[in-house]
Design a protein around this motif. Structure first.
Motif, PDB file in Angstrom:
ATOM      1  N   ARG A  71       0.834  -1.206   0.000  1.00  0.00           N
ATOM      2  CA  ARG A  71       0.000   0.000   0.000  1.00  0.00           C
ATOM      3  C   ARG A  71       0.867   1.254   0.000  1.00  0.00           C
ATOM      4  N   MET A  82       2.028   1.810  -3.552  1.00  0.00           N
ATOM      5  CA  MET A  82       0.988   2.392  -4.407  1.00  0.00           C
ATOM      6  C   MET A  82       0.741   3.860  -4.060  1.00  0.00           C
ATOM      7  N   ARG A  94       0.885   4.709 -11.188  1.00  0.00           N
ATOM      8  CA  ARG A  94      -0.174   3.918 -10.556  1.00  0.00           C
ATOM      9  C   ARG A  94      -1.035   3.239 -11.619  1.00  0.00           C
ATOM     10  N   ALA A 119       0.874   0.278 -12.850  1.00  0.00           N
ATOM     11  CA  ALA A 119       0.952  -0.794 -11.851  1.00  0.00           C
ATOM     12  C   ALA A 119      -0.356  -1.549 -11.711  1.00  0.00           C
ATOM     13  N   THR A 120      -1.483  -0.886 -11.988  1.00  0.00           N
ATOM     14  CA  THR A 120      -2.802  -1.498 -11.770  1.00  0.00           C
ATOM     15  C   THR A 120      -3.167  -2.374 -12.954  1.00  0.00           C
ATOM     16  N   TRP A 173      -0.604  -4.398  -9.040  1.00  0.00           N
ATOM     17  CA  TRP A 173      -1.683  -4.349  -8.049  1.00  0.00           C
ATOM     18  C   TRP A 173      -2.999  -4.629  -8.766  1.00  0.00           C
ATOM     19  N   LEU A 186      -7.946   0.002  -3.536  1.00  0.00           N
ATOM     20  CA  LEU A 186      -6.894   0.546  -2.680  1.00  0.00           C
ATOM     21  C   LEU A 186      -7.420   0.895  -1.287  1.00  0.00           C
ATOM     22  N   HIS A 237      -7.953  -7.213  -2.391  1.00  0.00           N
ATOM     23  CA  HIS A 237      -6.820  -6.708  -3.164  1.00  0.00           C
ATOM     24  C   HIS A 237      -5.825  -7.829  -3.444  1.00  0.00           C
ATOM     25  N   PHE A 264      -1.516  -8.221  -5.003  1.00  0.00           N
ATOM     26  CA  PHE A 264      -0.315  -7.595  -5.563  1.00  0.00           C
ATOM     27  C   PHE A 264       0.746  -8.651  -5.812  1.00  0.00           C
TER      28      PHE A 264
END
Length: 355
Positions: free
Chosen positions: A208, A211, A219, A222-223, A296, A300, A306, A308
């Motif tokens: 977290r 992120m 971001r 990464a998502t 990820w 969030l 979630h 990752f």
């Protein structure tokens, strides 16, 4: 994580864009030998063999027969983390000195934090026992020795619900510790004497933090999905479902951001004894840390489902918290080329054929 041995900005990344099919994983393995046998790994192999032999000597004949299985048994690769029947000798079947010898075997591979991780998994099994009944049993964690300690190839496994540590010594100076799976249910203990305990909470907190420290472009890169996956992707026999590495390249992060990813990786690799940790750090560096990707999936918002992962050419770390109202974590560290000592084992068998 301290930068001794990592120094990500000094490396030359080997970018890996193709999907990790069996062919590309094998190609990566060819480029990335698991390190020549060093004095460190030779010493580690002797230490692990000595501990395994002390454990076996502590057992009676019937217990030894349960604990020992042929190295080439298909059971060695049949790892899992669900409650099910298992081969091997359960902790609950051991007398106190035998359980101490088993713990010394674990300590030949793991450091104190690693041992505490094993203890935490079994503590949570006790929490579930209070909630769900006696079929949840902290004594139903099994030690299995494959082959003869000190005679290559050989190995051992410690496994039960939410735990699978697979240690393989395929040839002199080679020690593999993956797949290494740990789970946490409940991820956060809500009540009772262990209220507030979060066995794998530090990993989630670091992810977290990573992120939160990314800019909008990073971001977005990464998502990889709006929803979590509900399970780790590289569960048993499902490695091929990973596809090519996705997410944000570490090479596109700032030094401070990458340091957090290294700290996240250390939550997994940093459970090992110092000499084995050094070997694994070298393994990561050989792949080119800048070519790893952080990804990820899901919300969030703390408390929501979630997922990752950190994914390199062969090193993979995953963490999913979806089940039971996002209070049930599955986490794994895998080496897609060297799980179960496969890379060095293949070399070992090739050399045997040419003698």
């Amino acid at each position: 994580m301290p930068h001794d041995g990592w120094h990500p900005h000094d490396e030359h990344p080997h970018h890996h864009h193709g999907p990790p099919t069996r062919r590309t994983v094998l190609a990566a393995a060819a480029l990335l030998p698991f390190g020549a046998a060093s004095a460190q790994t030779v010493d580690a192999a002797q230490r692990i063999a000595d501990a395994a032999n002390r454990f076996l000597v502590s057992l009676d004949e019937g217990q030894r027969q349960k604990a020992m299985i042929a190295f080439d048994s298909g059971n060695r690769l049949d790892w899992h983390y669900i409650p099910r029947s298992r081969l091997g000798l359960a902790l609950g079947e051991m007398r106190a000195p035998q359980a101490d010898a088993a713990r010394a075997l674990f300590a030949s591979v793991l450091n104190r934090r690693g041992l505490e991780l094993l203890d935490g998994v079994r503590l949570l099994e006790g929490v579930l026992r209070e909630q769900q009944g006696s079929f949840r049993d902290p004594g139903r964690y099994y030690v299995t020795v494959f082959g003869t300690p000190g005679r290559f190839p050989w190995g051992w496994r410690f496994e039960g619900h939410h735990l699978s540590l697979n240690v393989s010594l395929p040839a002199a100076g080679h020690v593999s510790v993956t797949p290494f799976f740990t789970g946490a249910h409940p991820a956060t203990v809500r009540d009772g004497p262990n209220a507030g305990f979060r066995l794998l909470g530090a990993s989630e907190d670091l992810a977290r933090q990573i992120m939160a420290g990314l800019d909008d472009r990073q971001r977005k890169a990464a998502t990889i999905a709006d929803r979590s996956f509900g399970e780790i992707v590289a569960s048993p026999q499902r490695e091929q479902d990973l596809g090519s590495p996705r997410g944000l390249l570490l090479g596109e992060m700032t030094g401070a951001q990458r340091t957090l990813v290294e700290a996240l990786m250390d939550r997994f690799l940093g459970t090992l004894a110092a000499d084995l940790l050094a070997q694994q750090k070298q393994r990561v560096m050989e792949q080119g840390l800048a070519g790893f990707r952080f990804a990820w999936a899901g919300s969030l918002t703390p408390g929501d489902a979630h997922y990752f992962r950190v994914h390199g050419p062969v090193t993979l770390i995953e963490h999913d918290n979806t089940q039971n109202g996002a209070n049930h974590v599955h986490a794994v560290w895998r080496d897609l080329a060297a799980d179960f000592g496969r890379d060095a084992l293949a070399d070992h068998y090739r050399q045997q054929k040419h003698r």
